[in-house]
Design a protein around this motif. Structure first.
Motif, short mmCIF file in Angstrom:
data_model
loop_
_atom_site.label_atom_id
_atom_site.label_comp_id
_atom_site.label_asym_id
_atom_site.label_seq_id
_atom_site.Cartn_x
_atom_site.Cartn_y
_atom_site.Cartn_z
N CYS A 68 0.88 -1.18 0.00
CA CYS A 68 0.00 0.00 0.00
C CYS A 68 0.91 1.23 0.00
N ASN A 69 0.32 2.39 0.25
CA ASN A 69 1.14 3.60 0.13
C ASN A 69 2.19 3.78 1.24
N PHE A 70 2.36 2.78 2.09
CA PHE A 70 3.55 2.79 2.96
C PHE A 70 4.78 2.31 2.18
N SER A 71 4.55 1.81 0.97
CA SER A 71 5.66 1.50 0.06
C SER A 71 5.72 2.64 -0.96
N PRO A 72 6.92 3.16 -1.23
CA PRO A 72 7.00 4.33 -2.12
C PRO A 72 6.62 4.03 -3.57
N ASP A 73 6.51 2.75 -3.93
CA ASP A 73 6.11 2.41 -5.29
C ASP A 73 4.62 2.05 -5.38
N SER A 74 3.85 2.43 -4.35
CA SER A 74 2.39 2.23 -4.39
C SER A 74 1.70 3.51 -3.94
N GLN A 75 0.60 3.83 -4.62
CA GLN A 75 -0.18 5.00 -4.21
C GLN A 75 -1.51 4.58 -3.57
N THR A 76 -1.67 3.28 -3.34
CA THR A 76 -2.95 2.76 -2.88
C THR A 76 -3.09 2.87 -1.36
N PRO A 77 -4.13 3.54 -0.87
CA PRO A 77 -4.32 3.58 0.58
C PRO A 77 -4.61 2.18 1.11
N PRO A 78 -4.13 1.86 2.31
CA PRO A 78 -4.37 0.51 2.85
C PRO A 78 -5.85 0.18 2.95
N GLU A 79 -6.68 1.20 3.24
CA GLU A 79 -8.13 0.96 3.36
C GLU A 79 -8.68 0.38 2.05
N ALA A 80 -8.16 0.86 0.93
CA ALA A 80 -8.67 0.41 -0.38
C ALA A 80 -8.31 -1.07 -0.59
N GLN A 81 -7.10 -1.46 -0.18
CA GLN A 81 -6.72 -2.88 -0.31
C GLN A 81 -7.60 -3.74 0.60
N ILE A 82 -7.89 -3.23 1.79
CA ILE A 82 -8.72 -4.01 2.73
C ILE A 82 -10.14 -4.17 2.18
N GLU A 83 -10.70 -3.07 1.67
CA GLU A 83 -12.07 -3.12 1.10
C GLU A 83 -12.13 -4.14 -0.04
N ARG A 84 -11.10 -4.13 -0.86
CA ARG A 84 -11.07 -5.07 -1.99
C ARG A 84 -10.97 -6.52 -1.50
N ALA A 85 -10.17 -6.72 -0.47
CA ALA A 85 -10.02 -8.08 0.10
C ALA A 85 -11.37 -8.57 0.64
N ILE A 86 -12.12 -7.69 1.27
CA ILE A 86 -13.45 -8.04 1.81
C ILE A 86 -14.38 -8.39 0.65
N GLU A 87 -14.34 -7.56 -0.39
CA GLU A 87 -15.17 -7.78 -1.58
C GLU A 87 -14.89 -9.16 -2.20
N LEU A 88 -13.62 -9.55 -2.21
CA LEU A 88 -13.25 -10.85 -2.80
C LEU A 88 -13.61 -12.02 -1.89
N GLY A 89 -13.82 -11.73 -0.61
CA GLY A 89 -14.16 -12.81 0.34
C GLY A 89 -12.96 -13.40 1.05
N MET A 90 -11.90 -12.61 1.19
CA MET A 90 -10.73 -13.11 1.94
C MET A 90 -11.02 -13.01 3.44
N PRO A 91 -10.69 -14.05 4.20
CA PRO A 91 -10.86 -13.96 5.65
C PRO A 91 -9.79 -13.09 6.30
N ALA A 92 -8.65 -12.98 5.61
CA ALA A 92 -7.52 -12.20 6.17
C ALA A 92 -6.73 -11.59 5.02
N ILE A 93 -6.01 -10.54 5.35
CA ILE A 93 -5.08 -9.91 4.39
C ILE A 93 -3.82 -9.56 5.18
N CYS A 94 -2.66 -9.81 4.58
CA CYS A 94 -1.43 -9.47 5.28
C CYS A 94 -0.64 -8.45 4.46
N PHE A 95 -0.48 -7.26 5.02
CA PHE A 95 0.33 -6.22 4.36
C PHE A 95 1.81 -6.54 4.54
#
Ligand SMILES: [Zn+2]
Ligand SMILES: [Zn+2]
Length: 268
Positions: free
Chosen positions: A10-37
């Protein structure tokens, strides 16, 4: 269940502009029980690459813990990181890993002889075969030098994302070298990051190649995690269903999800 993604930026990496919330929302949408940054930490990236990977645990961890809390009733957010392994920075890398209570740590080779395979200079003055082989030699040197202070070896044949792709099957090209790498990984109790990150750029396979995964199983290797290496939401969990089927066909029954540096196994 959609397999939990264990290689996410996520945007804690300088080569990503994606907010962590957006990755989490997407993981929920896909049906992942967990996500590991697993945001990036690399020491002293070469100037030529014009980027600095300097993940600060004292900022990253509290920020991610707030999100973990916020999303707790919908998904289990885990906080890991991906550290670039280099023998010349071993002491710093080991202290960094030990400095914070990560859920999960990926050790990856991003530089070989202080050169970045993403840049043409990595390939200059040598054949592709030599440039590729040298990457795997660097991986073996790290495995022989570092204690197993991390959990999973990141995208083992990452170098094939770069260059002319004249070789994509490392086991076929250098069986003895790859066997030694896999034996070290197994012997040290580490696992492999099965990583779909190159496929978005047209690499016709996950990392590592099927034959490397097959050989890992033959040598007794079992421990794997699934990761997309997504820097954008569109790539989160990329191709996990098809790669999961392939892993089953290759003889893998379980994959691991990490919490507090401990693997929990789920059925593929
Ligand atoms: Zn990486
Ligand atoms: Zn990564």
């Amino acid at each position: 269940m959609y397999y939990p993604d264990h290689h996410v930026h996520c945007n804690f990496s300088p080569d990503s502009q994606t907010p962590p919330e957006a990755q989490i929302e997407r993981a929920i949408e896909l049906g992942m029980p967990a996500i590991c940054f697993t945001d990036h930490m690399d020491y002293d990236y070469p100037e030529e690459a014009n980027i600095t990977f300097d993940l600060k645990p004292e900022i990253y961890l509290p920020a991610m813990r707030i999100l973990k809390e916020e999303f707790a009733d919908r998904i289990d957010v885990r906080i890991g990181m991906e550290i670039g392994l280099e023998t010349c920075y071993q002491d710093k890398i080991l202290s960094y890993i030990a400095s914070a209570p990560w859920d999960f740590v990926i050790g990856s080779i991003h530089l070989s002889d202080r050169k970045d395979p993403y840049l043409p200079s990595y390939f200059a003055g040598r054949t592709s075969e030599e440039a590729y082989r040298r990457y795997f030699e660097s991986a073996l040197e790290c495995l022989q030098t570092f204690p197993p202070a991390y959990d999973i070896f990141g995208h083992l044949d990452y170098v094939f994302r770069c260059g002319d792709r004249s070789i994509t099957n490392a086991w076929k090209a250098w069986p003895d070298l790859i066997d030694e790498i896999l034996r070290q990984i197994i012997h040290q109790g580490l696992g492999l990051d099965v990583n779909t990150g190159g496929m978005k750029n047209g690499l016709p396979m996950q990392h590592p190649h099927d034959d490397v995964l097959r050989r890992y199983r033959e040598l007794g290797g079992e421990l794997i995690t699934l990761g997309s290496d997504a820097h954008k939401t569109i790539h989160l969990g990329d191709r996990f269903p098809e790669v999961g089927e392939k892993l089953k066909a290759l003889g893998f029954k379980y994959a691991a999800a990490y919490k507090g540096r401990k693997p929990e196994f789920y059925k593929l």
